[in-house]
Design a protein around this motif. Structure first.
Motif, PDB file in Angstrom:
ATOM      1  N   UNK A   1      35.525 -66.876 -38.720  1.00 42.26           N
ATOM      2  CA  UNK A   1      34.146 -67.435 -38.142  1.00 42.26           C
ATOM      3  C   UNK A   1      33.247 -65.959 -37.673  1.00 42.26           C
ATOM      4  N   UNK A   2      32.165 -66.522 -37.809  1.00 48.22           N
ATOM      5  CA  UNK A   2      31.138 -65.756 -37.128  1.00 48.22           C
ATOM      6  C   UNK A   2      30.665 -65.827 -35.743  1.00 48.22           C
ATOM      7  N   UNK A   3      30.219 -64.856 -35.063  1.00 42.81           N
ATOM      8  CA  UNK A   3      29.970 -64.983 -33.759  1.00 42.81           C
ATOM      9  C   UNK A   3      28.601 -65.988 -33.356  1.00 42.81           C
ATOM     10  N   UNK A   4      28.012 -66.282 -34.352  1.00 43.30           N
ATOM     11  CA  UNK A   4      27.121 -67.293 -34.272  1.00 43.30           C
ATOM     12  C   UNK A   4      27.520 -68.699 -34.252  1.00 43.30           C
ATOM     13  N   UNK A   5      28.768 -68.975 -34.404  1.00 45.34           N
ATOM     14  CA  UNK A   5      29.595 -70.240 -34.022  1.00 45.34           C
ATOM     15  C   UNK A   5      29.792 -70.783 -35.711  1.00 45.34           C
ATOM     16  N   UNK A   6      29.618 -70.137 -36.906  1.00 42.51           N
ATOM     17  CA  UNK A   6      29.695 -70.897 -38.101  1.00 42.51           C
ATOM     18  C   UNK A   6      31.402 -70.481 -38.368  1.00 42.51           C
TER      19      UNK A   6
END
Length: 139
Positions: free
Chosen positions: A115-120
């Motif tokens: 995951x990425x912190x941006x929600x992806x």
């Protein structure tokens, strides 16, 4: 595991993303990691358990603390659930398996959620040779 999809309960997804955001906000940013618990046959994640990242370079790599990981997996199994797989974050890059992720993958048949912190988020099964991408359904 035969399904080409991963189901993840919203609370488990929120827990993973919250952990990823904490890692991204640290100075310097760091990858976070943990164990995904639930039903491995149904490929369903009901909980995410953070594990300390003990990698030498946590900004660009992760290594699950071995003692914590074993302890969490034992607790998950004692509660009647399965270790479905593992998660980690990419605080500064896309949530796709990196060359390092491929080199270090060692649990065939398990899910690797990135995951990425941006929600992806992306999910992949490690076949023993490569990652096979899974669709993600949030329940």
């Amino acid at each position: 595991m035969t399904s080409s999809r991963l189901s993840i309960e919203r609370d488990a997804q929120d827990s993973v993303l919250s952990h990823a955001r904490k890692g991204a906000a640290s100075d310097p940013p760091a990858e976070v990691c943990g164990v995904l618990a639930g039903d491995s046959d149904a490929r369903t994640v009901t909980a995410a358990h953070p594990v300390s990242n003990v990698a030498d370079e946590p900004r660009v790599a992760y290594e699950l603390d071995p003692e914590e990981t074993v302890s969490i997996i034992e607790a998950v199994e004692s509660a009647g659930d399965d270790a479905v797989g593992f998660y980690h974050s990419h605080p500064e890059s896309a949530p796709v398996p990196s060359a390092t992720d491929r080199e270090q993958a060692s649990w065939p048949g398990y899910v690797y959620l990135i995951c990425s912190p941006d929600g992806r988020m992306t999910a992949h099964e490690w076949t023993g040779n490569e990652f096979s991408e899974l669709a993600i359904a949030v329940e």
